[in-house]
Design a protein around this motif. Structure first.
Motif, PDB file in Angstrom:
ATOM      1  N   TYR A  69       1.020  -1.066  -0.055  1.00 38.14           N
ATOM      2  CA  TYR A  69      -0.039  -0.138  -0.018  1.00 38.14           C
ATOM      3  C   TYR A  69       0.820   1.241   0.164  1.00 38.14           C
ATOM      4  CZ  TYR A  69      -3.458  -3.359   1.788  1.00 38.14           C
ATOM      5  OH  TYR A  69      -4.364  -4.562   1.556  1.00 38.14           O
ATOM      6  N   SER A  70       2.014   1.230   0.686  1.00 40.76           N
ATOM      7  CA  SER A  70       2.718   2.732   0.769  1.00 40.76           C
ATOM      8  C   SER A  70       4.302   2.175   0.781  1.00 40.76           C
ATOM      9  CB  SER A  70       2.193   3.221   2.156  1.00 40.76           C
ATOM     10  OG  SER A  70       2.520   2.349   3.182  1.00 40.76           O
ATOM     11  N   ALA A  71       4.979   3.168   0.309  1.00 41.15           N
ATOM     12  CA  ALA A  71       6.311   3.190   0.146  1.00 41.15           C
ATOM     13  C   ALA A  71       7.191   2.592   1.574  1.00 41.15           C
ATOM     14  CB  ALA A  71       7.012   4.397  -0.242  1.00 41.15           C
ATOM     15  N   GLY A  72       7.776   1.693   1.624  1.00 38.89           N
ATOM     16  CA  GLY A  72       8.519   1.107   2.358  1.00 38.89           C
ATOM     17  C   GLY A  72       8.003  -0.139   2.942  1.00 38.89           C
ATOM     18  N   GLU A  73       7.033  -0.247   2.568  1.00 38.64           N
ATOM     19  CA  GLU A  73       6.214  -1.679   3.050  1.00 38.64           C
ATOM     20  C   GLU A  73       6.944  -2.899   2.301  1.00 38.64           C
ATOM     21  OE1 GLU A  73       1.974  -1.504   2.198  1.00 38.64           O
ATOM     22  OE2 GLU A  73       1.674  -3.185   3.490  1.00 38.64           O
ATOM     23  N   GLU A  74       6.964  -4.176   3.040  1.00 38.82           N
ATOM     24  CA  GLU A  74       7.348  -5.280   2.637  1.00 38.82           C
ATOM     25  C   GLU A  74       6.410  -6.364   3.252  1.00 38.82           C
ATOM     26  OE1 GLU A  74      12.222  -4.194   3.496  1.00 38.82           O
ATOM     27  OE2 GLU A  74      11.292  -5.889   4.443  1.00 38.82           O
ATOM     28  N   LYS A  75       6.279  -7.530   2.195  1.00 43.44           N
ATOM     29  CA  LYS A  75       5.444  -8.541   2.490  1.00 43.44           C
ATOM     30  C   LYS A  75       6.246  -9.757   2.057  1.00 43.44           C
ATOM     31  CE  LYS A  75       1.254  -6.784   3.564  1.00 43.44           C
ATOM     32  NZ  LYS A  75       0.269  -6.443   2.515  1.00 43.44           N
ATOM     33  N   GLU A  76       6.084 -10.894   2.943  1.00 40.78           N
ATOM     34  CA  GLU A  76       6.902 -11.912   2.544  1.00 40.78           C
ATOM     35  C   GLU A  76       5.795 -13.370   2.762  1.00 40.78           C
ATOM     36  OE1 GLU A  76      10.503 -11.345   5.422  1.00 40.78           O
ATOM     37  OE2 GLU A  76      10.790 -13.072   4.294  1.00 40.78           O
ATOM     38  N   LYS A  77       6.337 -14.402   1.777  1.00 45.02           N
ATOM     39  CA  LYS A  77       5.355 -15.473   1.674  1.00 45.02           C
ATOM     40  C   LYS A  77       6.340 -16.684   1.124  1.00 45.02           C
ATOM     41  CE  LYS A  77       1.458 -17.742  -0.282  1.00 45.02           C
ATOM     42  NZ  LYS A  77       0.186 -17.307  -1.420  1.00 45.02           N
ATOM     43  N   THR A 136       8.753  -5.648  -2.020  1.00 44.69           N
ATOM     44  CA  THR A 136       8.937  -4.405  -1.482  1.00 44.69           C
ATOM     45  C   THR A 136       8.457  -3.178  -2.133  1.00 44.69           C
ATOM     46  OG1 THR A 136      11.223  -4.220  -2.635  1.00 44.69           O
ATOM     47  CG2 THR A 136      11.116  -5.154  -0.126  1.00 44.69           C
ATOM     48  N   LEU A 137       8.249  -2.043  -1.696  1.00 46.50           N
ATOM     49  CA  LEU A 137       7.789  -1.062  -2.712  1.00 46.50           C
ATOM     50  C   LEU A 137       8.292   0.415  -2.160  1.00 46.50           C
ATOM     51  CD1 LEU A 137       5.295  -0.156  -4.288  1.00 46.50           C
ATOM     52  CD2 LEU A 137       3.966   0.518  -2.079  1.00 46.50           C
ATOM     53  N   THR A 138       8.629   1.220  -3.270  1.00 45.28           N
ATOM     54  CA  THR A 138       9.166   2.464  -3.144  1.00 45.28           C
ATOM     55  C   THR A 138       8.063   3.371  -4.007  1.00 45.28           C
ATOM     56  OG1 THR A 138      10.419   2.592  -5.375  1.00 45.28           O
ATOM     57  CG2 THR A 138      11.444   1.597  -3.276  1.00 45.28           C
ATOM     58  N   LYS A 139       8.277   4.373  -3.984  1.00 45.98           N
ATOM     59  CA  LYS A 139       7.326   5.597  -4.668  1.00 45.98           C
ATOM     60  C   LYS A 139       7.238   5.191  -5.993  1.00 45.98           C
ATOM     61  CE  LYS A 139       7.167   8.991  -1.165  1.00 45.98           C
ATOM     62  NZ  LYS A 139       7.200  10.573  -0.642  1.00 45.98           N
TER      63      LYS A 139
END
Lengths: 114, 112
Positions: B51-59, B65-68
């Protein structure tokens, strides 16, 4: 795990004929979508549907296309007079809500126009 | 107009060889960025939402990862069953119908 089901898996139709693609979305989902993927190209948005109305449609979704939720479980895409360029994989998707809720896709119907 | 570009188009990896996939996007206000996996003849299978820059998800072996301006999908010590096409899609804030705009995908082949 609940899933979106689409029928038929493959539809072959003569140019100019009408075709109806069918989808059964996940049962508690409220938002429904159709996308298509022409061979070798990106997945493209066609239309979204909520509360028995079209919420948004793309330029591709012209007067030849229509969608319907004829009962509590099915969601259909009709193409009135098919063209050769309508040949593609058509994916149905559904989501529980809006605002970045994930959309869950079926395995698609391959539409071949002869 | 929202745009999504994925690179590379194709990636061949040896089993255990970690790598990253890139998804660059331009969107009029990001509501969400989605990663999907697509196997041949199948529909896209949902993996992650960011959803927003800096967020990370793992599976499992995947980490997003996400930047702008871009998102990365890192595959750590991949196995042959990770072979698939990985799709990135964005949803714009204000999209009345929750439209997803997809990139062209990265085809990943993991050899044993």
């Amino acid at each position: 795990e609940p899933e979106v089901t689409q029928t038929p898996s493959h539809q072959v139709t003569q140019m100019g004929q009408e075709v109806i693609l069918r989808c059964v979305p996940i049962s508690n989902h409220l938002y429904f979508y159709w996308y298509r993927q022409i061979l070798g190209q990106k997945v493209e948005f066609l239309v979204s549907f909520y509360n028995n109305e079209i919420s948004e449609k793309s330029e591709i979704f012209d007067d030849q296309f229509s969608v319907e939720r004829p009962d509590g479980s099915n969601f259909t895409l009709k193409i009135r007079s098919t063209k050769l360029e309508d040949s593609a994989m058509y994916f149905c998707a559904s989501s529980a809500g809006q605002n970045n809720q994930p959309q869950h896709f079926g395995d698609g119907t391959r539409l071949s126009i002869l | 107009e929202d745009q999504v570009t994925q690179s590379p188009e194709a990636l061949r990896l040896q089993e255990g060889e970690s790598s990253s996939l890139n998804c660059s996007y331009t969107v009029s206000g990001l509501r969400g960025l989605f990663w999907y996996r697509q196997d041949p003849g199948k529909g896209p299978e949902f993996l992650f939402t960011l959803y927003s820059a800096g967020e990370e998800k793992e599976k499992e072996r995947l980490k997003a990862t996400l930047t702008k301006k871009e998102s990365f999908l890192h595959i750590t010590a991949p196995k042959p069953e990770d072979s698939a096409t990985y799709l990135c899609a964005v949803q714009a804030r204000g999209a009345a119908g929750n439209k997803l705009t997809f990139g062209g995908g990265t085809r990943v082949l993991v050899k044993p």
